[in-house]
Design a protein around this motif. Structure first.
Motif, PDB file in Angstrom:
ATOM      1  N   GLN A 191      48.795  44.911  49.317  1.00  0.00           N
ATOM      2  CA  GLN A 191      49.837  43.946  49.012  1.00  0.00           C
ATOM      3  C   GLN A 191      49.872  43.947  47.230  1.00  0.00           C
ATOM      4  OE1 GLN A 191      52.017  41.512  50.798  1.00  0.00           O
ATOM      5  NE2 GLN A 191      51.226  42.950  52.326  1.00  0.00           N
ATOM      6  N   GLY A 192      49.196  44.672  46.656  1.00  0.00           N
ATOM      7  CA  GLY A 192      49.410  44.944  45.028  1.00  0.00           C
ATOM      8  C   GLY A 192      48.427  43.833  44.422  1.00  0.00           C
ATOM      9  N   HIS A 193      47.043  43.503  45.132  1.00  0.00           N
ATOM     10  CA  HIS A 193      46.389  42.526  44.454  1.00  0.00           C
ATOM     11  C   HIS A 193      44.954  43.345  43.926  1.00  0.00           C
ATOM     12  CE1 HIS A 193      48.599  39.300  45.701  1.00  0.00           C
ATOM     13  NE2 HIS A 193      48.621  39.690  47.039  1.00  0.00           N
ATOM     14  N   ASP A 194      44.178  43.010  43.214  1.00  0.00           N
ATOM     15  CA  ASP A 194      43.256  43.905  42.472  1.00  0.00           C
ATOM     16  C   ASP A 194      41.935  43.278  43.129  1.00  0.00           C
ATOM     17  OD1 ASP A 194      44.647  45.399  40.745  1.00  0.00           O
ATOM     18  OD2 ASP A 194      44.733  43.366  39.272  1.00  0.00           O
ATOM     19  N   LEU A 195      41.033  44.013  43.842  1.00  0.00           N
ATOM     20  CA  LEU A 195      39.579  43.784  44.183  1.00  0.00           C
ATOM     21  C   LEU A 195      38.690  44.013  43.225  1.00  0.00           C
ATOM     22  CD1 LEU A 195      40.240  45.724  47.612  1.00  0.00           C
ATOM     23  CD2 LEU A 195      40.908  43.578  47.027  1.00  0.00           C
ATOM     24  N   LEU A 196      37.914  43.218  42.832  1.00  0.00           N
ATOM     25  CA  LEU A 196      37.071  42.841  41.788  1.00  0.00           C
ATOM     26  C   LEU A 196      35.788  43.234  42.226  1.00  0.00           C
ATOM     27  CD1 LEU A 196      38.490  40.088  39.510  1.00  0.00           C
ATOM     28  CD2 LEU A 196      39.133  42.496  39.582  1.00  0.00           C
ATOM     29  N   ASP A 197      35.372  42.645  43.373  1.00  0.00           N
ATOM     30  CA  ASP A 197      33.937  42.795  43.865  1.00  0.00           C
ATOM     31  C   ASP A 197      34.107  42.292  44.964  1.00  0.00           C
ATOM     32  OD1 ASP A 197      31.401  43.046  43.607  1.00  0.00           O
ATOM     33  OD2 ASP A 197      30.873  41.703  42.272  1.00  0.00           O
ATOM     34  N   MET A 198      32.731  42.848  45.908  1.00  0.00           N
ATOM     35  CA  MET A 198      32.357  41.988  47.137  1.00  0.00           C
ATOM     36  C   MET A 198      31.149  42.043  47.096  1.00  0.00           C
ATOM     37  SD  MET A 198      33.217  42.753  51.104  1.00  0.00           S
ATOM     38  CE  MET A 198      34.856  43.330  51.145  1.00  0.00           C
ATOM     39  N   PHE A 199      30.192  40.771  47.467  1.00  0.00           N
ATOM     40  CA  PHE A 199      28.913  40.997  47.440  1.00  0.00           C
ATOM     41  C   PHE A 199      28.480  40.065  48.676  1.00  0.00           C
ATOM     42  CE2 PHE A 199      30.622  37.738  44.592  1.00  0.00           C
ATOM     43  CZ  PHE A 199      29.989  36.523  45.127  1.00  0.00           C
ATOM     44  N   ASP A 200      27.156  40.280  49.110  1.00  0.00           N
ATOM     45  CA  ASP A 200      26.569  39.883  50.418  1.00  0.00           C
ATOM     46  C   ASP A 200      25.905  38.431  49.900  1.00  0.00           C
ATOM     47  OD1 ASP A 200      27.670  41.647  51.877  1.00  0.00           O
ATOM     48  OD2 ASP A 200      25.866  43.208  51.482  1.00  0.00           O
ATOM     49  N   LEU A 201      26.012  37.464  50.807  1.00  0.00           N
ATOM     50  CA  LEU A 201      25.066  36.182  50.880  1.00  0.00           C
ATOM     51  C   LEU A 201      23.944  36.442  51.682  1.00  0.00           C
ATOM     52  CD1 LEU A 201      27.979  33.811  50.422  1.00  0.00           C
ATOM     53  CD2 LEU A 201      26.714  34.624  48.750  1.00  0.00           C
ATOM     54  N   ASP A 202      22.903  35.499  51.333  1.00  0.00           N
ATOM     55  CA  ASP A 202      21.651  35.629  52.375  1.00  0.00           C
ATOM     56  C   ASP A 202      22.056  35.413  53.927  1.00  0.00           C
ATOM     57  OD1 ASP A 202      20.231  36.368  50.183  1.00  0.00           O
ATOM     58  OD2 ASP A 202      19.607  34.403  49.696  1.00  0.00           O
ATOM     59  N   ASP A 203      23.064  34.858  54.040  1.00  0.00           N
ATOM     60  CA  ASP A 203      23.290  34.085  55.615  1.00  0.00           C
ATOM     61  C   ASP A 203      24.146  35.307  56.210  1.00  0.00           C
ATOM     62  OD1 ASP A 203      25.958  34.217  54.440  1.00  0.00           O
ATOM     63  OD2 ASP A 203      26.141  32.016  55.205  1.00  0.00           O
ATOM     64  N   GLY A 204      24.487  36.356  55.596  1.00  0.00           N
ATOM     65  CA  GLY A 204      24.914  37.627  56.289  1.00  0.00           C
ATOM     66  C   GLY A 204      26.527  37.552  56.012  1.00  0.00           C
ATOM     67  N   SER A 205      27.107  36.572  55.461  1.00  0.00           N
ATOM     68  CA  SER A 205      28.546  36.582  55.030  1.00  0.00           C
ATOM     69  C   SER A 205      28.556  37.406  53.701  1.00  0.00           C
ATOM     70  CB  SER A 205      29.075  35.026  54.915  1.00  0.00           C
ATOM     71  OG  SER A 205      28.550  34.441  53.860  1.00  0.00           O
ATOM     72  N   ALA A 206      29.915  37.360  53.374  1.00  0.00           N
ATOM     73  CA  ALA A 206      30.248  38.000  51.866  1.00  0.00           C
ATOM     74  C   ALA A 206      31.228  37.450  51.084  1.00  0.00           C
ATOM     75  CB  ALA A 206      30.579  39.701  52.201  1.00  0.00           C
ATOM     76  N   VAL A 207      31.452  37.539  49.829  1.00  0.00           N
ATOM     77  CA  VAL A 207      32.309  37.066  49.131  1.00  0.00           C
ATOM     78  C   VAL A 207      33.073  38.040  48.557  1.00  0.00           C
ATOM     79  CG1 VAL A 207      32.913  35.530  47.147  1.00  0.00           C
ATOM     80  CG2 VAL A 207      30.894  34.821  48.742  1.00  0.00           C
ATOM     81  N   LEU A 208      34.568  38.126  48.806  1.00  0.00           N
ATOM     82  CA  LEU A 208      35.396  39.057  48.232  1.00  0.00           C
ATOM     83  C   LEU A 208      36.050  38.352  47.022  1.00  0.00           C
ATOM     84  CD1 LEU A 208      36.875  41.722  48.680  1.00  0.00           C
ATOM     85  CD2 LEU A 208      38.287  40.367  50.032  1.00  0.00           C
ATOM     86  N   VAL A 209      36.095  38.906  45.692  1.00  0.00           N
ATOM     87  CA  VAL A 209      36.801  38.438  44.673  1.00  0.00           C
ATOM     88  C   VAL A 209      38.138  39.523  44.577  1.00  0.00           C
ATOM     89  CG1 VAL A 209      36.378  38.227  42.271  1.00  0.00           C
ATOM     90  CG2 VAL A 209      34.488  38.013  43.663  1.00  0.00           C
ATOM     91  N   ILE A 210      39.380  38.704  44.310  1.00  0.00           N
ATOM     92  CA  ILE A 210      40.362  39.175  44.359  1.00  0.00           C
ATOM     93  C   ILE A 210      41.215  38.544  43.072  1.00  0.00           C
ATOM     94  CG2 ILE A 210      42.783  39.579  45.511  1.00  0.00           C
ATOM     95  CD1 ILE A 210      41.178  38.847  48.127  1.00  0.00           C
ATOM     96  N   ARG A 211      41.714  39.410  42.340  1.00  0.00           N
ATOM     97  CA  ARG A 211      42.716  38.820  41.177  1.00  0.00           C
ATOM     98  C   ARG A 211      43.973  39.122  41.820  1.00  0.00           C
ATOM     99  NH1 ARG A 211      41.181  40.934  36.005  1.00  0.00           N
ATOM    100  NH2 ARG A 211      41.851  43.084  37.133  1.00  0.00           N
ATOM    101  N   LYS A 212      45.057  38.057  41.834  1.00  0.00           N
ATOM    102  CA  LYS A 212      46.475  38.333  42.320  1.00  0.00           C
ATOM    103  C   LYS A 212      47.111  39.289  41.354  1.00  0.00           C
ATOM    104  CE  LYS A 212      50.422  35.740  43.719  1.00  0.00           C
ATOM    105  NZ  LYS A 212      50.933  34.449  44.125  1.00  0.00           N
ATOM    106  N   GLY A 213      47.695  40.303  42.010  1.00  0.00           N
ATOM    107  CA  GLY A 213      48.814  41.143  41.413  1.00  0.00           C
ATOM    108  C   GLY A 213      50.125  40.561  41.204  1.00  0.00           C
ATOM    109  N   THR A 214      50.910  41.400  41.049  1.00  0.00           N
ATOM    110  CA  THR A 214      52.421  41.221  40.976  1.00  0.00           C
ATOM    111  C   THR A 214      53.068  41.341  42.170  1.00  0.00           C
ATOM    112  OG1 THR A 214      53.071  43.311  40.024  1.00  0.00           O
ATOM    113  CG2 THR A 214      52.519  41.614  38.514  1.00  0.00           C
ATOM    114  N   ALA A 215      52.377  41.021  43.300  1.00  0.00           N
ATOM    115  CA  ALA A 215      52.901  41.378  44.633  1.00  0.00           C
ATOM    116  C   ALA A 215      54.192  40.964  44.908  1.00  0.00           C
ATOM    117  CB  ALA A 215      52.144  40.865  45.679  1.00  0.00           C
TER     118      ALA A 215
END
Length: 87
Positions: free
Chosen positions: A63-87
């Motif tokens: 969709q034209g957004h920038d993926l800055l990072d994805m990191f795991d949390l202790d509970d097995g979930s993850a956090v995705l960091v997205i910067r909104k692009g010009t989609a």
């Protein structure tokens, strides 16, 4: 359930938790959140599961957004960091 300290998260404009969702709603909720933000804003997406970990980042990039990072949390979930692009 692990409590997440939002102060320990990367700087962001909005955060959503889609750990209770299944595909395709994982990206629907992510896209709605991105649509509500101005260009350049940072969205944190907490997710879990193999499909969301693969599909949400790919769909956001398509969709034209920038993926800055994805990191795991202790509970097995993850956090995705997205910067909104010009989609």
């Amino acid at each position: 359930m692990q409590r997440i300290n939002i102060a320990e998260m990367p700087p962001h404009d909005r955060a959503i938790d889609i750990t209770g969702e299944t595909c395709p709603m994982t990206f629907v909720r992510t896209r709605l959140a991105l649509d509500s933000l101005p260009e350049g804003a940072i969205l944190l997406v907490r997710l879990t599961g193999t499909d969301p970990r693969a599909n949400v980042p790919r769909a956001a990039a398509d969709q034209g957004h920038d993926l800055l990072d994805m990191f795991d949390l202790d509970d097995g979930s993850a956090v995705l960091v997205i910067r909104k692009g010009t989609a």
